[in-house]
Structure formats: structure tokens, C-alpha cells
Design a protein around this motif. Structure first.
Motif, short mmCIF file in Angstrom:
data_model
loop_
_atom_site.label_atom_id
_atom_site.label_comp_id
_atom_site.label_asym_id
_atom_site.label_seq_id
_atom_site.Cartn_x
_atom_site.Cartn_y
_atom_site.Cartn_z
N GLY A 104 0.81 -1.21 0.00
CA GLY A 104 0.00 0.00 0.00
C GLY A 104 0.84 1.26 0.00
N GLY A 105 0.18 2.39 -0.08
CA GLY A 105 0.85 3.68 0.00
C GLY A 105 1.70 3.99 -1.22
N THR A 106 2.56 5.00 -1.07
CA THR A 106 3.49 5.37 -2.13
C THR A 106 4.83 4.73 -1.85
OG1 THR A 106 4.30 7.33 -0.99
CG2 THR A 106 2.31 7.59 -2.32
N ARG A 107 5.77 4.93 -2.77
CA ARG A 107 7.08 4.31 -2.60
C ARG A 107 8.04 5.19 -1.82
NH1 ARG A 107 3.98 1.50 -3.74
NH2 ARG A 107 4.48 1.00 -1.60
N GLU A 108 7.58 6.30 -1.32
CA GLU A 108 8.47 7.23 -0.62
C GLU A 108 9.18 6.56 0.55
OE1 GLU A 108 7.94 11.93 0.38
OE2 GLU A 108 6.13 10.74 0.09
N GLY A 109 8.45 5.73 1.29
CA GLY A 109 9.03 5.15 2.49
C GLY A 109 9.69 3.80 2.30
N ASP A 110 9.52 3.19 1.12
CA ASP A 110 10.08 1.84 0.95
C ASP A 110 10.78 1.66 -0.39
OD1 ASP A 110 8.01 1.67 -0.87
OD2 ASP A 110 6.85 0.21 0.26
N ILE A 111 11.24 2.75 -0.99
CA ILE A 111 11.84 2.69 -2.31
C ILE A 111 13.05 1.75 -2.35
CG2 ILE A 111 13.21 4.77 -1.85
CD1 ILE A 111 11.83 3.64 -5.26
N GLU A 112 13.85 1.71 -1.27
CA GLU A 112 15.02 0.83 -1.29
C GLU A 112 14.62 -0.64 -1.34
OE1 GLU A 112 18.13 1.57 1.42
OE2 GLU A 112 18.60 3.53 0.53
N LYS A 113 13.51 -0.99 -0.68
CA LYS A 113 13.03 -2.37 -0.73
C LYS A 113 12.67 -2.76 -2.16
CE LYS A 113 10.99 -2.03 3.89
NZ LYS A 113 9.72 -2.07 4.67
N VAL A 114 11.99 -1.84 -2.85
CA VAL A 114 11.54 -2.13 -4.21
C VAL A 114 12.73 -2.23 -5.16
CG1 VAL A 114 9.97 -1.47 -6.06
CG2 VAL A 114 9.43 -0.86 -3.70
N ILE A 115 13.69 -1.31 -5.02
CA ILE A 115 14.88 -1.37 -5.86
C ILE A 115 15.62 -2.68 -5.65
CG2 ILE A 115 17.19 -0.37 -6.18
CD1 ILE A 115 15.92 2.37 -5.71
N GLU A 116 15.75 -3.09 -4.39
CA GLU A 116 16.44 -4.36 -4.09
C GLU A 116 15.70 -5.53 -4.74
OE1 GLU A 116 17.92 -6.66 -0.08
OE2 GLU A 116 17.87 -4.47 -0.06
N ASN A 117 14.36 -5.50 -4.70
CA ASN A 117 13.56 -6.56 -5.32
C ASN A 117 13.78 -6.59 -6.83
OD1 ASN A 117 10.47 -7.90 -4.21
ND2 ASN A 117 11.30 -8.27 -6.25
N ILE A 118 13.81 -5.41 -7.45
CA ILE A 118 14.02 -5.31 -8.90
C ILE A 118 15.42 -5.80 -9.28
CG2 ILE A 118 14.30 -3.64 -10.79
CD1 ILE A 118 12.04 -2.01 -9.47
N VAL A 119 16.43 -5.41 -8.50
CA VAL A 119 17.80 -5.85 -8.78
C VAL A 119 17.91 -7.36 -8.65
CG1 VAL A 119 20.19 -5.76 -7.96
CG2 VAL A 119 18.86 -3.65 -8.19
N TYR A 120 17.31 -7.93 -7.61
CA TYR A 120 17.34 -9.39 -7.45
C TYR A 120 16.78 -10.08 -8.69
CZ TYR A 120 15.77 -14.06 -6.28
OH TYR A 120 15.52 -15.41 -6.33
N ASN A 121 15.58 -9.67 -9.12
CA ASN A 121 14.95 -10.33 -10.26
C ASN A 121 15.76 -10.18 -11.54
OD1 ASN A 121 12.63 -11.55 -9.15
ND2 ASN A 121 11.54 -9.60 -9.12
N HIS A 122 16.42 -9.03 -11.69
CA HIS A 122 17.19 -8.84 -12.92
C HIS A 122 18.48 -9.65 -12.89
CE1 HIS A 122 17.52 -6.95 -16.78
NE2 HIS A 122 18.75 -6.54 -16.52
N LEU A 123 19.07 -9.83 -11.73
CA LEU A 123 20.24 -10.71 -11.64
C LEU A 123 19.87 -12.14 -12.04
CD1 LEU A 123 21.90 -9.43 -8.33
CD2 LEU A 123 22.91 -9.34 -10.62
N ILE A 124 18.71 -12.60 -11.60
CA ILE A 124 18.23 -13.91 -12.01
C ILE A 124 18.04 -13.95 -13.53
CG2 ILE A 124 16.29 -15.55 -11.86
CD1 ILE A 124 17.97 -15.47 -9.34
N ARG A 125 17.48 -12.88 -14.07
CA ARG A 125 17.25 -12.78 -15.53
C ARG A 125 18.56 -12.85 -16.29
NH1 ARG A 125 14.37 -8.61 -15.04
NH2 ARG A 125 12.36 -9.66 -14.95
N LEU A 126 19.63 -12.32 -15.69
CA LEU A 126 20.94 -12.34 -16.33
C LEU A 126 21.65 -13.67 -16.17
CD1 LEU A 126 22.24 -8.79 -15.28
CD2 LEU A 126 21.37 -9.47 -17.51
N GLY A 127 21.01 -14.62 -15.50
CA GLY A 127 21.56 -15.97 -15.41
C GLY A 127 22.33 -16.28 -14.15
N TYR A 128 22.22 -15.44 -13.15
CA TYR A 128 22.94 -15.68 -11.90
C TYR A 128 22.10 -16.47 -10.91
CZ TYR A 128 26.41 -12.19 -13.33
OH TYR A 128 27.39 -11.51 -14.00
N ALA A 129 22.74 -17.36 -10.17
CA ALA A 129 22.16 -17.90 -8.95
C ALA A 129 22.51 -16.91 -7.84
CB ALA A 129 22.74 -19.28 -8.64
N VAL A 130 21.53 -16.51 -7.06
CA VAL A 130 21.72 -15.37 -6.16
C VAL A 130 21.57 -15.79 -4.70
CG1 VAL A 130 20.90 -13.06 -5.54
CG2 VAL A 130 20.87 -13.80 -7.94
#
Length: 401
Positions: free
Chosen positions: A293-319
Motif C-alpha cells: 500500500g501507500g506510495t514508494r516514498e518510504g520503501d523505495i530501497e526495498k523495491v529497488i532491491e527486489n528489482i535488482v534481485y529479479n534482474h540478476l536472475i534474468r541475467l543468469g545468476y544464482a543469487v
């Protein structure tokens, strides 16, 4: 309507055709597996030597196919001896004991098998035993940032990246549009469908209220180290008593349905896995945002970390999560060839304290594998900082490492 082709997945399917291999597209519901299967069917149908036997278990016309014997009868009735028979089954885990049927067909010289499934248990030890490991799992993820731009016909700008961060990566948003209220309604519809069909019904869960509380807890604590004991204590503080073993089971059910992914800790210096405390990331950060819920103002780092994790998997890494004696590394990515990267994800490197936290932990690693900090710091594209590469999130999402 435009046809969006995720060619890299179709190429993976083509690579394993003709090799006595069952091809299985796995991933959360609504990430595009069915669409890929239909695109593959359309491509194959152009070959006059092909006979396509197509089953979509989400359509009522196939409700009569409930067990492997029903499946055998349906296939046998439509199989043609003088053709190349393509057995294409969408959401195959909804057919009881399907693996017995697949086992009887996959070695036939005139048959190719491509199926989809939304539960990782379909690749159980029983299936592996029955088919002798002759399957290829192709994990289909929600949209990358590049695919998001293609699906929505958007340029690579700050506004587009903001929309991707806020609204997530489900392909269905291409039909719904990028109005936030419409997007959130769609994401919650998808979430409830996945929870009901692939978690509650499949695992005969009775305490649905706790399951939903658990998912929201994971959304609020994305990227934080979590133990079953800590969740149990939290639930007790909320007036609900539940055992650690039950929490572990429920979390595994969510992972089996690809709602979330569990990432274990790795001792960088000791070269061993820890047995407790994991991080959880969502398959689609848009669903995560809808739950939080809410905006991303208070949890933007969590979302960025989630996005980075998924893209590392997309690039073929085991994380994994990296653990040092003095601190934590967000991600340790490894590939089968032995290559490795260390990655820190942050929102902004705005002061010396933040810089020391993100860069200092990487400098404490006493090996020469590449090290990266990924952030949204303005004016940063790709900068070398004493051997550590500082990447802007958009650069990472469009160019990789």
C-alpha cells in the motif's frame, strides 16, 4: 492489437526441440507462460507436417481432462501417425498424476511435449524419477524493464522507470493501462487467483487468514533477514499463535507458487550456507507494492532491491545474500562457469555515511571478483570508484553488468 514477442523464451524452447526432452515453462500465473505457449503454437502451425494437440486447463472446455487416463484418451484420439505431434498443455499441474502420461509419450519419435505449470512441485522427485531427468525447465519471469517499455510503447526516461518501479511488471497491464488504480485492482485480482489456486487449494490450507498476513508481512519486510521464529514472535504480539514449522511450510508453499523467492545467506569468507534467516523477494514488485500500500516514498530501497534481485536472475545468476563478519552484502551472484559478482542495491548515495556502508562492505571482501553498487543517484551512469563499479539502476536494467 500489437503482438509482443518475448523471443528469448521462444529461442530457448526451439533449442530443445527434437532432443527427447520435455520442455516445461514454469513461473507464477499471469507472467506470460500461456501467451508464450500460444505464440509457439502459432509458429508451429505454419508447418504443414505438424499436428498440434493443445489443452488449456484454465478453459472450461477442457474440464473433463482431470486425470492422466483422461489425458491419454484425449491425446490418443487426436494423434496422427503421419505427422509431427506437438502436445501443448497449459497449467498441466491441474491434471492428476500427469507425469504418468508424459512418461508414456515423451520418447515417441513423432512427439514433442511443451507444457506450462505454476507450481514448482510439478518438478518433484517423482517426476524426475519417472522421466529420468529428461526435461528442461524454462523459468518465465515477469517483464524486464526493457520489455515493460516495449509492451507499453514507452521511451527510456525517468518517468518510465518510475512507472516500472511503482506499477510492476505483469504483462497484463498492457491491456489494463498504467492508471494506478486500475493496475492495483488487476494486481490484487492476480494475487488472489494465485493464492487460491496455487497455494490454498493445492496445499489444502485451512488458516487462510494467517497465510494472507504472512504475505503482507513479507511485503512489508522485503529484503530484510527473516526467521520463522521472528515471524512467530510477531504473530504472537498480534494475538495469533502459530508454530515455526507451520510458518516454514506456509512460506514454502508461497515459494512453490512463485509468489515469492527465498534467498539464503552465504558466508563469503567461510564459503558455506547458513541454515537460518533468509530474505524474500516478490516475483512481481507491483504485487508487492499493492500489498504494502501507500506510495514508494518510504520503501523505495526495498523495491529497488527486489528489482535488482529479479534482474540478476534474468541475467543468469544464482543469487544469495552475502554475509561478512562486519556486515552484509545484498547479493552474491554466481554462474555455472564459476564466475561471481558482488552487488549492493541502494536508492541514493547522498552522503559519506551511506557511501561507506555500501562501498565499504564491498571493499572488505578479499577477492578480485567484480563488485557493483546499483543506485538511482543522479548524474551516475557507470562510474569506477577505486575498483567498484557504481551503476545507475536504469543502466543496469538496460545494459546489465
Amino acid at each position: 492489437m500489437d503482438i509482443f514477442v518475448r523471443q528469448h523464451y521462444l529461442d530457448q524452447i526451439a533449442r530443445y526441440l527434437g532432443k527427447d526432452t520435455i520442455i516445461i515453462l514454469t513461473g507464477q500465473r499471469r507472467v506470460g507462460k500461456s501467451y508464450l505457449l500460444r505464440l509457439f503454437r502459432e509458429n508451429v502451425s505454419k508447418d504443414e507436417r505438424a499436428n498440434i494437440i493443445y489443452i488449456d486447463k484454465e478453459k472450461k472446455e477442457y474440464d473433463s481432462i482431470k486425470t492422466y487416463t483422461d489425458l491419454n484418451a484425449y491425446i490418443d484420439e487426436r494423434r496422427l501417425a503421419d505427422k509431427r505431434n506437438y502436445i501443448l498443455i497449459d497449467e498441466i499441474q491441474d491434471i492428476a498424476a500427469f507425469e504418468k502420461s508424459i512418461r508414456s509419450y515423451y520418447e515417441e519419435p513423432d512427439i514433442e511435449i511443451v507444457v506450462t505449470g505454476s507450481n514448482s512441485k510439478m518438478l518433484s522427485s517423482d517426476l524426475s524419477t519417472l522421466i529420468g531427468g529428461r526435461y528442461k525447465e524454462i523459468y518465465v519471469q515477469a517483464l524486464s524493464y526493457a520489455e515493460f517499455m516495449q509492451f507499453h510503447n514507452l521511451p527510456d526516461t525517468d518517468d518510465t522507470l518510475t512507472q516500472y518501479i511503482q506499477l510492476g511488471a505483469l504483462p497484463g497491464l498492457a491491456k489494463m493501462g498504467l492508471d494506478e488504480q486500475d493496475a492495483r485492482e488487476y494486481q490484487m485480482d492476480v494475487y488472489h487467483t494465485v493464492l487460491l489456486k496455487d497455494v490454498v487449494m493445492r496445499n489444502q490450507i485451512r488458516n487462510v487468514a494467517f497465510l494472507e498476513n504472512l504475505v503482507r508481512f513479507l511485503a512489508d519486510n522485503t529484503g530484510k533477514l527473516i526467521s520463522a521464529n521472528s515471524i512467530s514472535k510477531y504473530m504472537k504480539s498480534q494475538g495469533e499463535s502459530i508454530t515455526s514449522s507451520a510458518i516454514i511450510n506456509y512460506a514454502q508453499y508461497l515459494c512453490d507458487a512463485y509468489v515469492v523467492h527465498k534467498v539464503s545467506r552465504y558466508d563469503i569468507h567461510g564459503r558455506r550456507l547458513f541454515e537460518s534467516n533468509d530474505k524474500f523477494y516478490f516475483e512481481d514488485h507491483g504485487i508487492r507494492n499493492a500489498l504494502a500500500g501507500g506510495t514508494r516514498e518510504g520503501d523505495i530501497e526495498k523495491v529497488i532491491e527486489n528489482i535488482v534481485y529479479n534482474h540478476l536472475i534474468r541475467l543468469g545468476y544464482a543469487v544469495m545474500v552475502g554475509q561478512l563478519q562486519a556486515g552484509e552484502i545484498d547479493f552474491v551472484g554466481t554462474k555455472p562457469d564459476g564466475s561471481r559478482v558482488y552487488v549492493q542495491a541502494a536508492y541514493l548515495i547522498a552522503d559519506n555515511q551511506t557511501r561507506e556502508r555500501e562501498f565499504g562492505n564491498l571493499r572488505a571482501i578479499a577477492d578480485n571478483y567484480p563488485k557493483y553498487v546499483i543506485s538511482m543517484t543522479p548524474l551516475v551512469t557507470r562510474i569506477d570508484d577505486n575498483g567498484i563499479t557504481h551503476l545507475h539502476l536504469r543502466t543496469f536494467l538496460t545494459q546489465g553488468l
